[in-house]
Design a protein around this motif. Structure first.
Motif, PDB file in Angstrom:
ATOM      1  N   LEU A 107       0.835  -1.204   0.000  1.00 59.03           N
ATOM      2  CA  LEU A 107       0.000   0.000   0.000  1.00 59.03           C
ATOM      3  C   LEU A 107       0.871   1.257   0.000  1.00 59.03           C
ATOM      4  O   LEU A 107       0.609   2.211  -0.731  1.00 59.03           O
ATOM      5  CB  LEU A 107      -0.939   0.003   1.208  1.00 59.03           C
ATOM      6  CG  LEU A 107      -2.004  -1.094   1.235  1.00 59.03           C
ATOM      7  CD1 LEU A 107      -2.731  -1.094   2.571  1.00 59.03           C
ATOM      8  CD2 LEU A 107      -2.980  -0.951   0.088  1.00 59.03           C
ATOM      9  N   LEU A 108       1.905   1.242   0.807  1.00 57.97           N
ATOM     10  CA  LEU A 108       2.802   2.387   0.906  1.00 57.97           C
ATOM     11  C   LEU A 108       3.557   2.624  -0.404  1.00 57.97           C
ATOM     12  O   LEU A 108       3.841   3.763  -0.767  1.00 57.97           O
ATOM     13  CB  LEU A 108       3.785   2.161   2.056  1.00 57.97           C
ATOM     14  CG  LEU A 108       4.516   3.369   2.590  1.00 57.97           C
ATOM     15  CD1 LEU A 108       3.554   4.455   3.046  1.00 57.97           C
ATOM     16  CD2 LEU A 108       5.414   2.951   3.747  1.00 57.97           C
ATOM     17  N   ALA A 109       3.840   1.554  -1.109  1.00 56.92           N
ATOM     18  CA  ALA A 109       4.569   1.670  -2.381  1.00 56.92           C
ATOM     19  C   ALA A 109       3.781   2.460  -3.430  1.00 56.92           C
ATOM     20  O   ALA A 109       4.366   3.018  -4.357  1.00 56.92           O
ATOM     21  CB  ALA A 109       4.887   0.276  -2.923  1.00 56.92           C
ATOM     22  N   ARG A 110       2.479   2.562  -3.280  1.00 56.75           N
ATOM     23  CA  ARG A 110       1.647   3.296  -4.241  1.00 56.75           C
ATOM     24  C   ARG A 110       1.530   4.783  -3.915  1.00 56.75           C
ATOM     25  O   ARG A 110       0.933   5.547  -4.666  1.00 56.75           O
ATOM     26  CB  ARG A 110       0.224   2.704  -4.273  1.00 56.75           C
ATOM     27  CG  ARG A 110       0.133   1.242  -4.584  1.00 56.75           C
ATOM     28  CD  ARG A 110       0.117   0.870  -6.047  1.00 56.75           C
ATOM     29  NE  ARG A 110      -0.663   1.692  -6.923  1.00 56.75           N
ATOM     30  CZ  ARG A 110      -1.919   1.441  -7.313  1.00 56.75           C
ATOM     31  NH1 ARG A 110      -2.547   0.380  -6.870  1.00 56.75           N
ATOM     32  NH2 ARG A 110      -2.528   2.248  -8.148  1.00 56.75           N
ATOM     33  N   ARG A 111       2.106   5.210  -2.779  1.00 52.85           N
ATOM     34  CA  ARG A 111       1.948   6.597  -2.322  1.00 52.85           C
ATOM     35  C   ARG A 111       2.475   7.609  -3.337  1.00 52.85           C
ATOM     36  O   ARG A 111       1.800   8.584  -3.648  1.00 52.85           O
ATOM     37  CB  ARG A 111       2.637   6.787  -0.973  1.00 52.85           C
ATOM     38  CG  ARG A 111       2.405   8.159  -0.372  1.00 52.85           C
ATOM     39  CD  ARG A 111       2.868   8.251   1.039  1.00 52.85           C
ATOM     40  NE  ARG A 111       4.280   7.911   1.165  1.00 52.85           N
ATOM     41  CZ  ARG A 111       4.910   7.835   2.324  1.00 52.85           C
ATOM     42  NH1 ARG A 111       4.268   8.049   3.446  1.00 52.85           N
ATOM     43  NH2 ARG A 111       6.189   7.535   2.358  1.00 52.85           N
ATOM     44  N   ASP A 112       3.673   7.388  -3.864  1.00 57.83           N
ATOM     45  CA  ASP A 112       4.242   8.340  -4.831  1.00 57.83           C
ATOM     46  C   ASP A 112       3.436   8.366  -6.125  1.00 57.83           C
ATOM     47  O   ASP A 112       3.267   9.413  -6.732  1.00 57.83           O
ATOM     48  CB  ASP A 112       5.698   7.991  -5.128  1.00 57.83           C
ATOM     49  CG  ASP A 112       6.611   8.303  -3.957  1.00 57.83           C
ATOM     50  OD1 ASP A 112       6.216   9.090  -3.071  1.00 57.83           O
ATOM     51  OD2 ASP A 112       7.727   7.746  -3.925  1.00 57.83           O
ATOM     52  N   GLU A 113       2.967   7.219  -6.535  1.00 62.02           N
ATOM     53  CA  GLU A 113       2.183   7.111  -7.769  1.00 62.02           C
ATOM     54  C   GLU A 113       0.841   7.847  -7.653  1.00 62.02           C
ATOM     55  O   GLU A 113       0.435   8.563  -8.559  1.00 62.02           O
ATOM     56  CB  GLU A 113       1.939   5.630  -8.067  1.00 62.02           C
ATOM     57  CG  GLU A 113       1.030   5.361  -9.230  1.00 62.02           C
ATOM     58  CD  GLU A 113       0.657   3.887  -9.304  1.00 62.02           C
ATOM     59  OE1 GLU A 113      -0.341   3.597  -9.986  1.00 62.02           O
ATOM     60  OE2 GLU A 113       1.334   3.037  -8.692  1.00 62.02           O
TER      61      GLU A 113
ATOM     62  N   TRP B 285      -7.485   6.603  -1.200  1.00 62.26           N
ATOM     63  CA  TRP B 285      -7.383   5.272  -1.800  1.00 62.26           C
ATOM     64  C   TRP B 285      -7.021   4.231  -0.743  1.00 62.26           C
ATOM     65  O   TRP B 285      -7.646   3.173  -0.654  1.00 62.26           O
ATOM     66  CB  TRP B 285      -6.331   5.278  -2.920  1.00 62.26           C
ATOM     67  CG  TRP B 285      -6.070   3.925  -3.470  1.00 62.26           C
ATOM     68  CD1 TRP B 285      -6.828   3.248  -4.386  1.00 62.26           C
ATOM     69  CD2 TRP B 285      -4.989   3.045  -3.110  1.00 62.26           C
ATOM     70  NE1 TRP B 285      -6.273   2.005  -4.626  1.00 62.26           N
ATOM     71  CE2 TRP B 285      -5.150   1.857  -3.855  1.00 62.26           C
ATOM     72  CE3 TRP B 285      -3.916   3.153  -2.250  1.00 62.26           C
ATOM     73  CZ2 TRP B 285      -4.268   0.786  -3.757  1.00 62.26           C
ATOM     74  CZ3 TRP B 285      -3.031   2.079  -2.147  1.00 62.26           C
ATOM     75  CH2 TRP B 285      -3.223   0.918  -2.893  1.00 62.26           C
ATOM     76  N   VAL B 286      -6.021   4.544   0.084  1.00 67.32           N
ATOM     77  CA  VAL B 286      -5.583   3.576   1.083  1.00 67.32           C
ATOM     78  C   VAL B 286      -6.673   3.362   2.136  1.00 67.32           C
ATOM     79  O   VAL B 286      -6.853   2.248   2.626  1.00 67.32           O
ATOM     80  CB  VAL B 286      -4.223   3.967   1.710  1.00 67.32           C
ATOM     81  CG1 VAL B 286      -4.354   4.969   2.833  1.00 67.32           C
ATOM     82  CG2 VAL B 286      -3.485   2.739   2.203  1.00 67.32           C
ATOM     83  N   ALA B 287      -7.423   4.393   2.454  1.00 70.30           N
ATOM     84  CA  ALA B 287      -8.538   4.233   3.399  1.00 70.30           C
ATOM     85  C   ALA B 287      -9.552   3.240   2.840  1.00 70.30           C
ATOM     86  O   ALA B 287     -10.067   2.384   3.571  1.00 70.30           O
ATOM     87  CB  ALA B 287      -9.195   5.582   3.679  1.00 70.30           C
ATOM     88  N   GLY B 288      -9.828   3.335   1.563  1.00 69.52           N
ATOM     89  CA  GLY B 288     -10.743   2.392   0.920  1.00 69.52           C
ATOM     90  C   GLY B 288     -10.202   0.976   0.929  1.00 69.52           C
ATOM     91  O   GLY B 288     -10.956   0.012   1.138  1.00 69.52           O
ATOM     92  N   GLN B 289      -8.900   0.836   0.720  1.00 69.23           N
ATOM     93  CA  GLN B 289      -8.285  -0.487   0.753  1.00 69.23           C
ATOM     94  C   GLN B 289      -8.374  -1.096   2.152  1.00 69.23           C
ATOM     95  O   GLN B 289      -8.704  -2.270   2.309  1.00 69.23           O
ATOM     96  CB  GLN B 289      -6.813  -0.406   0.325  1.00 69.23           C
ATOM     97  CG  GLN B 289      -6.595   0.083  -1.087  1.00 69.23           C
ATOM     98  CD  GLN B 289      -7.238  -0.826  -2.108  1.00 69.23           C
ATOM     99  OE1 GLN B 289      -6.977  -2.025  -2.135  1.00 69.23           O
ATOM    100  NE2 GLN B 289      -8.082  -0.269  -2.947  1.00 69.23           N
ATOM    101  N   LEU B 290      -8.104  -0.286   3.165  1.00 70.04           N
ATOM    102  CA  LEU B 290      -8.175  -0.771   4.547  1.00 70.04           C
ATOM    103  C   LEU B 290      -9.600  -1.145   4.926  1.00 70.04           C
ATOM    104  O   LEU B 290      -9.830  -2.128   5.637  1.00 70.04           O
ATOM    105  CB  LEU B 290      -7.640   0.292   5.513  1.00 70.04           C
ATOM    106  CG  LEU B 290      -6.138   0.537   5.456  1.00 70.04           C
ATOM    107  CD1 LEU B 290      -5.777   1.775   6.271  1.00 70.04           C
ATOM    108  CD2 LEU B 290      -5.362  -0.676   5.930  1.00 70.04           C
TER     109      LEU B 290
END
Length: 66
Positions: A22-28, A36-41
């Motif tokens: 999840l963190l790896a997508r932060r820069d992208e 986005w990460v909130a939705g994933q969690l």
């Protein structure tokens, strides 16, 4: 081993790996990453596992520059 400790021991490696992904997508994703990460969690189950991933995300975020 208690149920909670056993759950943590079993799922910790996977939670850390998922947090790293999840963190790896932060820069992208830049400014959209947080929502986005909130939705994933939100989609993770059980809630205890989602909380583990959230804690790992926080720990890893504090270690890496933003």
């Amino acid at each position: 081993m208690s149920g909670r400790r056993e759950f943590h021991a079993i799922h910790q490696p996977r939670a850390e790996a998922q947090a790293r992904q999840l963190l790896a997508r932060r820069d992208e994703l830049k400014g959209q990453w947080l929502s986005w990460v909130a939705g994933q969690l939100y989609q993770l189950e059980p809630a205890e596992y989602a909380a583990m991933v959230r804690r790992e995300l926080q720990r890893l975020s504090e270690q890496s520059p933003q």
